[in-house]
Design an enzyme around this catalytic site. Structure first.
Site, PDB file in Angstrom:
ATOM      1  N   ASP A 237       0.860  -1.263  -0.158  1.00 10.97           N
ATOM      2  CA  ASP A 237      -0.073   0.000   0.033  1.00 10.97           C
ATOM      3  C   ASP A 237       0.874   1.206  -0.063  1.00 10.97           C
ATOM      4  O   ASP A 237       0.368   2.360  -0.318  1.00 10.97           O
ATOM      5  CB  ASP A 237      -0.835  -0.043   1.213  1.00 10.97           C
ATOM      6  N   ASN A 247       1.761  -3.032   4.174  1.00 11.34           N
ATOM      7  CA  ASN A 247       0.636  -3.832   3.582  1.00 11.34           C
ATOM      8  C   ASN A 247      -0.195  -4.455   4.448  1.00 11.34           C
ATOM      9  O   ASN A 247      -0.386  -4.072   5.781  1.00 11.34           O
ATOM     10  CB  ASN A 247       1.091  -5.189   2.696  1.00 11.34           C
TER      11      ASN A 247
END
Ligand code: MRU
Length: 345
Positions: A237, A247
């Protein structure tokens, strides 16, 4: 994927409602910014690249529906839309990256006429939608070299077609290996609390004919200690300048287990997931979601009333636990800081 994750037609954003999978395939036609913001917040559309594209299309939506010929009015509308979209979820940097790209279209031509600017904004968002697919395919092509001819791969959350405009990052590498004739078998962590692995990764891999087995997150160590797993591949992310990677929560724990068991741990993500402004993972904003996702997952209360809940949606994996980062520009190996600097355009 057989069904598109996100699409645009004449002022409507069409998404597959990921909260309804795998039980039902339901498409939502979104015609307002408020509906789109709700869809992002509630993970109807989710995954870092997909919410970036959704954000860009949200700005396109605001441009499409703008009425009048006041350029300051259009600029205000676009910036307000970008700001509302940016406030939906904090961790994936693809969202502010995409919104920044949209507002730069305005900045590049402050005197441009309204009809022309509206068209350019819509075109920019559609370009991003198309580029995302091309970028994911390049990630897949680069990642191919990391996958043995006969591979057993563990993944966490969903970094597939559903999390992008259609091909995926971590799953993109798996799809590329499959398409290249390698034999791949996937273990998908169920991914508590919202079960993106069980519901979404298992669904899209099964649709693609790739053998997939779902396991509880806590069972990953069993497989890695037994030597069953050739490598772990996850998405991201936000990646800091030193390679620290945010993440889905649970990713860091997997990386620790992988390190202890000598299993390579790979991150696959587009360059748009790199936040060059953040030196390390300490600076990554981590979304905390409502505790009801833990206590009442899918409608059944499983925690006694009144017990406090802790529900971070993401965690940060230190770069020292990562064996390689695969982007559309190639495969980075440690030390990551120099390689990441080289990605900056
Ligand atoms: O909360 P989610 O489902 O949006 O979290 C998604 C993830 O953590 C993915 O692994 C990440 O966004 C990469 S998607 C290509």
């Amino acid at each position: 994927m057989a069904v598109p994750t996100i699409a645009w037609k004449d002022g409507i954003i069409r998404i597959i409602d990921q909260t309804r999978l795998p039980g039902e395939i339901v498409f939502l036609d979104i015609a307002s910014l408020e509906t789109l913001c709700e869809a992002i917040r509630s993970l109807r559309v989710r995954g870092a690249p997909a919410i970036g594209v959704a954000g860009a299309l949200g700005v396109a939506l605001a441009a499409y529906h703008f009425q009048g010929d006041s350029r300051p009015g259009l600029d205000r509308t676009i910036r307000e839309a970008a700001s509302a979209l940016n406030a939906t979820r904090p961790t994936a940097v693809n969202l502010p990256w995409a919104l920044g790209r949209m507002t730069r279209v305005l900045d590049a031509d402050p005197g441009g006429a309204v009809p022309d600017m509206r068209e350019r904004l819509i075109r920019e968002a559609l370009d991003m939608l198309a580029e995302d697919d091309a970028v994911c395919r390049r990630i897949g092509a680069h990642g191919l070299s990391l996958i043995p001819d006969s591979a057993v791969i563990l993944t966490h959350c969903n970094a597939g077609g559903l999390a992008t405009s259609g091909y995926g990052t971590a799953l993109g590498v798996i799809y590329a290996a499959h398409e290249a004739g390698k034999t791949v078998r996937v273990f998908a962590d169920e991914t508590r609390p919202l079960l993106q692995g069980a519901r979404l990764t298992a669904w899209e891999l099964r649709e693609s004919g790739i053998p997939v087995t779902v396991l509880c997150d806590s069972a990953a160590a069993v497989l890695m200690r037994k030597g069953v797993i050739d490598c772990v591949i996850v998405g991201a992310d936000r990646i800091a300048a030193n390679g620290d990677t945010a993440n889905k929560v649970g990713t860091c724990g997997l990386a620790v287990i992988a390190k202890a068991c000598g299993v390579p741990f790979y991150v696959a993500a587009p360059v748009s997931t790199v936040d060059f402004s953040i030196p390390d993972g300490e600076g990554i904003p981590i979304e905390e979601r409502d505790g009801s996702e833990i206590a009442e997952g899918f409608g059944v209360r499983t925690v006694p009333e009144g017990v406090p809940l802790f529900n971070p949606a993401f965690d940060v994996t230190p770069h020292a636990l990562i064996s390689a980062i695969v982007t559309e520009e190639g495969v980075l190996r440690p030390p990551f800081d120099a390689g990441i600097r080289g990605l900056r355009v």
